[in-house]
Design a protein around this motif. Structure first.
Motif, PDB file in Angstrom:
ATOM      1  N   UNK A  61      -1.158  -9.613  20.869  1.00 55.91           N
ATOM      2  CA  UNK A  61      -1.989  -9.908  19.697  1.00 55.91           C
ATOM      3  C   UNK A  61      -2.262  -8.642  18.901  1.00 55.91           C
ATOM      4  N   UNK A  62      -2.671  -7.596  19.583  1.00 55.46           N
ATOM      5  CA  UNK A  62      -3.025  -6.359  18.886  1.00 55.46           C
ATOM      6  C   UNK A  62      -1.790  -5.646  18.325  1.00 55.46           C
ATOM      7  N   UNK A  63      -0.680  -5.681  19.071  1.00 46.60           N
ATOM      8  CA  UNK A  63       0.529  -5.002  18.593  1.00 46.60           C
ATOM      9  C   UNK A  63       1.089  -5.666  17.345  1.00 46.60           C
ATOM     10  N   UNK A  64       1.153  -6.997  17.341  1.00 49.20           N
ATOM     11  CA  UNK A  64       1.691  -7.695  16.161  1.00 49.20           C
ATOM     12  C   UNK A  64       0.753  -7.559  14.967  1.00 49.20           C
ATOM     13  N   UNK A  65      -0.544  -7.604  15.216  1.00 46.45           N
ATOM     14  CA  UNK A  65      -1.504  -7.446  14.114  1.00 46.45           C
ATOM     15  C   UNK A  65      -1.461  -6.028  13.538  1.00 46.45           C
ATOM     16  N   UNK A  66      -1.333  -5.058  14.428  1.00 45.85           N
ATOM     17  CA  UNK A  66      -1.232  -3.679  13.943  1.00 45.85           C
ATOM     18  C   UNK A  66       0.060  -3.463  13.158  1.00 45.85           C
ATOM     19  N   UNK A  67       1.126  -4.176  13.551  1.00 43.74           N
ATOM     20  CA  UNK A  67       2.364  -4.082  12.782  1.00 43.74           C
ATOM     21  C   UNK A  67       2.174  -4.557  11.347  1.00 43.74           C
ATOM     22  N   UNK A  68       1.432  -5.663  11.179  1.00 38.68           N
ATOM     23  CA  UNK A  68       1.149  -6.149   9.821  1.00 38.68           C
ATOM     24  C   UNK A  68       0.274  -5.165   9.057  1.00 38.68           C
ATOM     25  N   UNK A  69      -0.756  -4.663   9.710  1.00 38.02           N
ATOM     26  CA  UNK A  69      -1.672  -3.733   9.045  1.00 38.02           C
ATOM     27  C   UNK A  69      -0.970  -2.440   8.642  1.00 38.02           C
ATOM     28  N   UNK A  70      -0.204  -1.879   9.558  1.00 38.83           N
ATOM     29  CA  UNK A  70       0.427  -0.593   9.283  1.00 38.83           C
ATOM     30  C   UNK A  70       1.536  -0.680   8.257  1.00 38.83           C
ATOM     31  N   UNK A  71       2.387  -1.683   8.377  1.00 39.66           N
ATOM     32  CA  UNK A  71       3.544  -1.757   7.481  1.00 39.66           C
ATOM     33  C   UNK A  71       3.159  -2.162   6.063  1.00 39.66           C
ATOM     34  N   UNK A  72       2.156  -2.993   5.896  1.00 39.88           N
ATOM     35  CA  UNK A  72       1.818  -3.503   4.572  1.00 39.88           C
ATOM     36  C   UNK A  72       0.781  -2.629   3.863  1.00 39.88           C
ATOM     37  N   UNK A  73      -0.226  -2.153   4.590  1.00 41.03           N
ATOM     38  CA  UNK A  73      -1.370  -1.530   3.931  1.00 41.03           C
ATOM     39  C   UNK A  73      -1.404  -0.004   4.005  1.00 41.03           C
ATOM     40  N   UNK A  74      -0.836   0.607   5.025  1.00 39.30           N
ATOM     41  CA  UNK A  74      -0.900   2.061   5.123  1.00 39.30           C
ATOM     42  C   UNK A  74      -0.171   2.761   3.976  1.00 39.30           C
ATOM     43  N   UNK A  75       1.015   2.290   3.539  1.00 39.30           N
ATOM     44  CA  UNK A  75       1.646   2.950   2.375  1.00 39.30           C
ATOM     45  C   UNK A  75       0.786   2.873   1.113  1.00 39.30           C
TER      46      UNK A  75
ATOM     47  N   UNK B 171      -2.072   5.279   1.403  1.00 38.86           N
ATOM     48  CA  UNK B 171      -1.592   6.640   1.147  1.00 38.86           C
ATOM     49  C   UNK B 171      -1.555   6.940  -0.345  1.00 38.86           C
ATOM     50  N   UNK B 172      -1.065   5.990  -1.165  1.00 40.09           N
ATOM     51  CA  UNK B 172      -1.021   6.194  -2.619  1.00 40.09           C
ATOM     52  C   UNK B 172      -2.437   6.264  -3.193  1.00 40.09           C
ATOM     53  N   UNK B 173      -3.319   5.375  -2.704  1.00 40.52           N
ATOM     54  CA  UNK B 173      -4.682   5.337  -3.251  1.00 40.52           C
ATOM     55  C   UNK B 173      -5.441   6.606  -2.923  1.00 40.52           C
ATOM     56  N   UNK B 174      -5.307   7.101  -1.713  1.00 39.37           N
ATOM     57  CA  UNK B 174      -6.123   8.236  -1.272  1.00 39.37           C
ATOM     58  C   UNK B 174      -5.438   9.591  -1.478  1.00 39.37           C
ATOM     59  N   UNK B 175      -4.142   9.661  -1.247  1.00 38.33           N
ATOM     60  CA  UNK B 175      -3.451  10.957  -1.283  1.00 38.33           C
ATOM     61  C   UNK B 175      -2.708  11.172  -2.600  1.00 38.33           C
ATOM     62  N   UNK B 176      -2.094  10.138  -3.136  1.00 34.18           N
ATOM     63  CA  UNK B 176      -1.338  10.271  -4.391  1.00 34.18           C
ATOM     64  C   UNK B 176      -1.914   9.359  -5.460  1.00 34.18           C
ATOM     65  N   UNK B 177      -3.140   9.598  -5.919  1.00 33.30           N
ATOM     66  CA  UNK B 177      -3.754   8.720  -6.929  1.00 33.30           C
ATOM     67  C   UNK B 177      -3.016   8.738  -8.268  1.00 33.30           C
ATOM     68  N   UNK B 178      -2.248   9.789  -8.516  1.00 32.68           N
ATOM     69  CA  UNK B 178      -1.516   9.842  -9.788  1.00 32.68           C
ATOM     70  C   UNK B 178      -0.444   8.762  -9.869  1.00 32.68           C
ATOM     71  N   UNK B 179      -0.001   8.266  -8.737  1.00 33.36           N
ATOM     72  CA  UNK B 179       0.993   7.201  -8.737  1.00 33.36           C
ATOM     73  C   UNK B 179       0.360   5.821  -8.907  1.00 33.36           C
ATOM     74  N   UNK B 180      -0.953   5.762  -8.792  1.00 33.32           N
ATOM     75  CA  UNK B 180      -1.652   4.492  -8.900  1.00 33.32           C
ATOM     76  C   UNK B 180      -2.096   4.248 -10.343  1.00 33.32           C
ATOM     77  N   UNK B 181      -1.099   4.031 -11.193  1.00 31.78           N
ATOM     78  CA  UNK B 181      -1.369   3.774 -12.611  1.00 31.78           C
ATOM     79  C   UNK B 181      -0.309   2.821 -13.139  1.00 31.78           C
ATOM     80  N   UNK B 182      -0.669   2.129 -14.247  1.00 27.39           N
ATOM     81  CA  UNK B 182       0.265   1.178 -14.830  1.00 27.39           C
ATOM     82  C   UNK B 182       1.506   1.865 -15.365  1.00 27.39           C
ATOM     83  N   UNK B 183       1.335   3.061 -15.901  1.00 32.77           N
ATOM     84  CA  UNK B 183       2.486   3.787 -16.421  1.00 32.77           C
ATOM     85  C   UNK B 183       3.497   4.120 -15.334  1.00 32.77           C
ATOM     86  N   UNK B 184       2.989   4.535 -14.197  1.00 36.31           N
ATOM     87  CA  UNK B 184       3.875   4.836 -13.083  1.00 36.31           C
ATOM     88  C   UNK B 184       4.606   3.608 -12.586  1.00 36.31           C
TER      89      UNK B 184
END
Length: 449
Positions: free
Chosen positions: A413-427, A430-443
């Motif tokens: 249960x935890x491994x499959x759920x973590x797979x969904x969380x990590x693969x979908x939301x961690x990238x 990363x953009x929201x917190x580390x690369x905010x310049x990429x989080x724009x409509x122009x980009x």
């Protein structure tokens, strides 16, 4: 001293030289004439006070003659020979039967002359072609004991007991279940709470940046529902740990199945919306009317209701209940939740598997869409992880026993759920917190081209 009757048949009588009284029968014999009739013989009765000296010497000889001494020796020799022969026969039979001559009647069975006794933990088996007292000793088969010597067969311990190493006594089994106090339970609870906290933090980040293009581009409502479902999924293992009760047994599988179906259906809805949105951008496409929140909500709601109906049927037909498994593990009694209907249990898992396979197929077909819709690539990989975990779970679940079987399901249960969380939301985090310049409509527009 023996003496010889002089007249009539030969009669041998033991005389005494000390002059003591003679027994009455000697008196009667001495005083009875040989020619006397029966009636007259019965009239004369000895008093028993007579002495040997008073007996007539003509009938009873008081001195040892050569003739009487020879007769005495002959009779003694014959008697001694018969006595010796009788003693020899008794001793020979006793040795043949294995009986000690000095034993009492209440002692000892016959002792085997072939082999020693079979000790406790063994059973004896007669040797073919040998005497009845010859036998082999074989260890008791697994699960059986013998607690006495020379037992013909071993016997089974009760369901609440198990044999010791020597297989000569039965020991009581311990009650076993996955607890919060043991290292395995503590590790699983700690991991579940850590993943719950991580998912809650991701949800907070998305809520805080809900107006940013990367959050809006992937359907905020479905994102929030998916994260909430993952939080509840990470909390489900808490129902599997601890002593099983009627309530926890009813909620374990059903709650997990319904919540996980919502999570997978959210992923299916997100993937479907991505594909329809791309198709709707083509000139003259009729797919635009399908793009929107109503379709996504319909997919999630439909999947939710299907799984609820399956779980309801399960609870009506054969609900899970606490049970004691006395046979799976040798030395313990496993306190577990009996799934009731195994068929319904696999129907629940099968429906979730079907949702996962459809989501994987749709995401795989949409993996080459332009970058602005590249969430399909992450969903494809997440569903690949999801399917791999649950395909590995089935043989693991069937091969493990006791509390480790429960631990295997919690880990899946935890491994499959973590797979969904990590693969979908961690990238995205990363953009929201580390690369905010990429989080724009122009980009997003530039990347689309």
């Amino acid at each position: 001293m023996p003496w010889l009757l002089k007249s009539g048949p030969l009669i041998y009588v033991r005389a005494r030289a000390d002059g003591r009284r003679r027994p009455s029968w000697a008196c009667q014999l001495a005083s009875r004439p040989l020619y006397m009739s029966t009636d007259k013989m019965n009239k004369k009765v000895c008093t028993g006070e007579e002495k040997l000296e008073t007996l007539p010497s003509s009938v009873f000889e008081m001195s040892m003659t050569g003739n009487s001494y020879s007769i005495y020796n002959a009779v003694y020799a014959v008697a001694h020979a018969f006595s010796t022969r009788h003693s020899s026969q008794v001793k020979h039979r006793a040795m043949a039967d294995g009986v000690r001559l000095d034993q009492q009647p209440w002692q000892m069975c016959p002792i085997s002359i072939c082999n020693d006794h079979c000790s406790s933990g063994y059973r004896r088996a007669k040797k073919e072609g040998k005497a009845f007292c010859c036998y082999d000793c074989f260890p008791c088969p697994e699960g059986k004991i013998s607690n006495q010597k020379d037992m013909d067969d071993c016997f089974q311990c009760s369901e609440e007991q198990y044999p010791n190493i020597g297989q000569d006594i039965c020991l009581p089994k311990e009650i076993s279940f996955l607890t919060y106090n043991e290292p395995l339970g503590i590790s699983l609870v700690t991991l579940a709470l850590l993943l719950t906290f991580t998912t809650t933090l991701v949800l907070r980040i998305f809520i805080k940046h809900k107006e940013t293009p990367i959050v809006k581009a992937n359907n905020r409502t479905l994102t929030y529902v998916l994260l909430l479902a993952l939080i509840l999924t990470f909390l489900c293992p808490l129902l599997f740990i601890g002593q099983p009760t009627k309530i926890t047994c009813l909620l374990r599988q059903t709650a997990f199945a319904v919540i996980f179906s919502v999570a997978v259906s959210c992923i299916l809805a997100k993937t479907t919306i991505v594909v329809l949105a791309f198709m709707a951008t083509k000139p003259g496409s009729r797919m635009r009317r399908w793009v929107g929140g109503n379709l996504a909500i319909s997919i999630v709601l439909f999947s939710f209701l299907i799984q609820v109906m399956i779980c309801s049927a399960w609870l009506i037909v054969a609900p899970p209940l606490p049970d004691l498994d006395k046979h799976s593990v040798t030395k313990v009694i496993v306190l577990e939740c009996n799934e009731g209907s195994v068929t319904m249990f696999y129907c629940v898992l099968g429906f979730m598997g079907m949702l996962a396979m459809v989501s994987f197929t749709v995401a795989f077909l949409a993996r080459k869409l332009p970058d602005s819709f590249n969430e399909a690539k992450f969903i494809t990989f997440s569903m690949l992880v999801f399917c791999s975990v649950w395909l590995s779970f089935v043989p693991t679940y069937l091969s493990t026993k006791g509390k480790y079987m429960v631990a295997a399901e919690i880990f899946s249960i935890m491994a499959s759920s973590f797979g969904l969380l990590g693969c979908i939301f961690f990238p995205k985090c990363y953009i929201i917190l580390v690369r905010p310049e990429l989080n724009s409509r122009g980009q997003l527009t530039i990347r689309k081209k």
